[in-house]
Design a protein around this motif. Structure first.
Motif, PDB file in Angstrom:
ATOM      1  N   VAL A   5       0.824  -1.214   0.000  1.00 13.82           N
ATOM      2  CA  VAL A   5       0.000   0.000   0.000  1.00 13.82           C
ATOM      3  C   VAL A   5       0.859   1.266   0.000  1.00 13.82           C
ATOM      4  N   GLY A   6       2.164   1.132  -0.251  1.00 10.31           N
ATOM      5  CA  GLY A   6       2.978   2.323  -0.460  1.00 10.31           C
ATOM      6  C   GLY A   6       4.101   2.570   0.528  1.00 10.31           C
ATOM      7  N   ALA A   7       4.260   1.739   1.576  1.00  8.50           N
ATOM      8  CA  ALA A   7       5.361   1.942   2.532  1.00  8.50           C
ATOM      9  C   ALA A   7       6.699   1.681   1.858  1.00  8.50           C
ATOM     10  N   GLN A   8       7.663   2.547   2.080  1.00 10.82           N
ATOM     11  CA  GLN A   8       8.983   2.389   1.497  1.00 10.82           C
ATOM     12  C   GLN A   8       9.852   1.494   2.404  1.00 10.82           C
ATOM     13  N   ARG A   9      10.926   0.968   1.793  1.00  3.95           N
ATOM     14  CA  ARG A   9      11.837   0.133   2.591  1.00  3.95           C
ATOM     15  C   ARG A   9      12.395   0.912   3.784  1.00  3.95           C
ATOM     16  N   TRP A  10      12.656   2.209   3.569  1.00  7.55           N
ATOM     17  CA  TRP A  10      13.165   3.055   4.661  1.00  7.55           C
ATOM     18  C   TRP A  10      12.164   3.133   5.817  1.00  7.55           C
ATOM     19  N   ASP A  11      10.861   3.155   5.500  1.00  6.77           N
ATOM     20  CA  ASP A  11       9.829   3.203   6.545  1.00  6.77           C
ATOM     21  C   ASP A  11       9.849   1.925   7.388  1.00  6.77           C
ATOM     22  N   ILE A  12       9.971   0.783   6.714  1.00  2.56           N
ATOM     23  CA  ILE A  12      10.025  -0.502   7.426  1.00  2.56           C
ATOM     24  C   ILE A  12      11.271  -0.549   8.311  1.00  2.56           C
ATOM     25  N   ALA A  20      13.929  -7.046   7.464  1.00  2.00           N
ATOM     26  CA  ALA A  20      12.514  -6.751   7.212  1.00  2.00           C
ATOM     27  C   ALA A  20      12.357  -5.828   6.012  1.00  2.00           C
ATOM     28  N   SER A  21      13.245  -4.831   5.897  1.00  6.54           N
ATOM     29  CA  SER A  21      13.115  -3.849   4.809  1.00  6.54           C
ATOM     30  C   SER A  21      13.448  -4.447   3.453  1.00  6.54           C
ATOM     31  N   ARG A  22      14.194  -5.570   3.405  1.00  7.71           N
ATOM     32  CA  ARG A  22      14.594  -6.177   2.129  1.00  7.71           C
ATOM     33  C   ARG A  22      13.636  -7.279   1.668  1.00  7.71           C
ATOM     34  N   LEU A  23      12.554  -7.494   2.425  1.00  5.48           N
ATOM     35  CA  LEU A  23      11.601  -8.521   2.009  1.00  5.48           C
ATOM     36  C   LEU A  23      10.933  -8.146   0.680  1.00  5.48           C
ATOM     37  N   ASP A  24      10.713  -9.150  -0.140  1.00  2.65           N
ATOM     38  CA  ASP A  24       9.990  -8.929  -1.396  1.00  2.65           C
ATOM     39  C   ASP A  24       8.498  -8.840  -1.090  1.00  2.65           C
ATOM     40  N   PRO A  25       7.808  -7.748  -1.490  1.00  3.43           N
ATOM     41  CA  PRO A  25       6.393  -7.583  -1.142  1.00  3.43           C
ATOM     42  C   PRO A  25       5.529  -8.747  -1.599  1.00  3.43           C
ATOM     43  N   VAL A  26       5.769  -9.264  -2.804  1.00  3.14           N
ATOM     44  CA  VAL A  26       4.947 -10.361  -3.339  1.00  3.14           C
ATOM     45  C   VAL A  26       5.143 -11.620  -2.510  1.00  3.14           C
ATOM     46  N   GLU A  27       6.410 -11.958  -2.213  1.00  3.05           N
ATOM     47  CA  GLU A  27       6.690 -13.141  -1.417  1.00  3.05           C
ATOM     48  C   GLU A  27       6.153 -12.982  -0.001  1.00  3.05           C
ATOM     49  N   ALA A  28       6.247 -11.743   0.525  1.00  2.00           N
ATOM     50  CA  ALA A  28       5.740 -11.492   1.873  1.00  2.00           C
ATOM     51  C   ALA A  28       4.242 -11.689   1.965  1.00  2.00           C
ATOM     52  N   LEU A  29       3.522 -11.260   0.924  1.00  2.00           N
ATOM     53  CA  LEU A  29       2.064 -11.414   0.930  1.00  2.00           C
ATOM     54  C   LEU A  29       1.662 -12.885   0.834  1.00  2.00           C
TER      55      LEU A  29
END
Length: 404
Positions: A317-324, A392-401
């Motif tokens: 939904v738009g969170a950047q790796r820096w935010d995580i 956590a910040s390097r997780l792939d969004p698709v794989e994480a979902l």
């Protein structure tokens, strides 16, 4: 955005409260160890430095040297005599010396009728009181005539007089020290400590009486010398050494059979010892913090694994790796800061308990120690959280979902 990141971090911690508390445990123990250990060290340091101040900066102490056999210390060389103190004070070779007092110390039971008390007996001469700015409250102090005559007279410390006589007047009464009768000629003012000795619980007799009539010894345990000017302590020390070497017939090149210390030298030695203790104590407490940091890292890694799907949703939904990254670092920093705060409170409680239960240990916690402990706790937490946060910040969004 930063407010929302902080809020998300706080919610993450609150959602797993027990796990967060367990993560803080190592930091709490580490910081409590730092506070308690350094409070004891700083309190002891402060107490001893106050004792040094009570001696004044114009005093030199002469002790017998250590005797050695096959390179090992086997006792002391008994060479100091009352005449050495007289020679130091009266010699033209010591123009920077104002006065000198020989001393012999021993514990003994002092009795007055059915009252008795175990006290410190100090044998010295007429210079002792003036050298230490120690005043007589009642009666008089011992005189040169008392020393020459080996008079059986005694001056009581403030507490010693109260213990033996209560509210009755002690002057001219007779007390017994080791079954020898002594006439009380004076009572000293309430003073507390002079150096490392509680003078309120001691009794003072002429040095000659102590050596010949009470203890049967030939040598004194120390000689205290007062310099005329604190700024000329080094010169006064050299003069004292020169006179004693002449009196003890020590040839050039041979070692002294005595040790001479100024207050500044003793302070330097004490500072070196406390510095070593500080390094040891900080190292032990540092190990506790490292263990606490490892605990935080483990908890954060578990948290990353459990919240993989949540991280994927946030990134979708738009969170950047820096935010995580920031969120997990804030969580790690918050855990360590809370642990540090609780650790400070626990350390204070431990220090206070030790002081009250032992009644020997004095504690003092400067603000710098508290700041150092909290700073180290937060630093440990943030450093421990870097790898889990980066992971956590390097997780792939698709794989994480897709993660179940």
């Amino acid at each position: 955005i930063r407010d929302s990141i902080c809020l998300m971090a706080w919610r993450g911690l609150r959602a797993n409260l027990l796990r967060s508390l367990l993560a803080t445990l190592g930091v709490i123990i580490g910081v409590a160890a730092v506070i308690a250990a350094m409070s004891i060290l700083e309190g002891t340091k402060r107490d001893i430095m106050d004792r040094f101040k009570s001696l004044g900066s114009d005093q030199i102490t002469v002790y017998p040297a250590s005797a050695r056999r096959e390179g090992r210390e086997v006792g002391v060389v008994q060479t100091l005599k009352p005449e050495d103190a007289d020679a130091i004070a009266q010699s033209s070779l010591c123009p920077d010396v104002e006065a000198a007092a020989p001393e012999i110390l021993a514990g003994a039971q002092v009795k007055y009728f059915n009252r008795n008390s175990n006290l410190t007996v100090l044998g010295t001469n007429q210079n002792y009181a003036d050298m230490n700015s120690y005043k007589v409250a009642e009666g008089r102090f011992i005189t040169k005539e008392d020393v020459v005559a080996k008079a059986k007279v005694v001056v009581l410390g403030h507490k010693a007089a109260a213990d033996l006589f209560g509210g009755r007047p002690p002057v001219n009464a007779t007390v017994k020290i080791r079954s020898v009768g002594f006439r009380v000629i004076g009572v000293m003012e309430k003073k507390g400590n002079i150096g490392f000795r509680n003078v309120d619980s001691q009794v003072i007799i002429p040095i000659s009486t102590a050596m010949d009539r009470l203890f049967g010894v030939k040598h004194v345990t120390a000689i205290t010398v007062k310099a005329r000017d604190p700024s000329r302590m080094e010169e006064a020390t050299r003069q004292v050494k020169r006179v004693l070497r002449q009196r003890h017939t020590i040839h050039p090149g041979d070692p002294d059979d005595f040790n001479v210390f100024s207050q500044e030298e003793q302070r330097k030695q004490f500072r070196e010892v406390t510095r070593i203790f500080a390094v040891v104590l900080y190292s032990i407490a540092g190990i506790s913090l490292v263990v606490g940091g490892i605990g935080i890292m483990n908890i954060m890694l578990v948290s990353v694994t459990e919240r993989t799907r949540e991280i994927g949703v946030r990134m979708a939904v738009g969170a950047q790796r820096w935010d995580i990254l920031n969120q997990f670092l804030i969580e790690a920093g918050t855990i360590s800061l809370l642990g540090g705060a609780f650790g400070v409170l626990m350390g204070y409680a431990m220090s206070d308990l030790l002081e009250k239960t032992t009644r020997v240990i004095e504690t003092y916690t400067p603000a710098s120690v508290v700041g150092w402990a909290l700073g180290m706790a937060v630093t440990t937490g943030v450093l421990s959280g870097i790898y889990p946060a980066y992971k956590a910040s390097r997780l792939d969004p698709v794989e994480a979902l897709r993660y179940e």
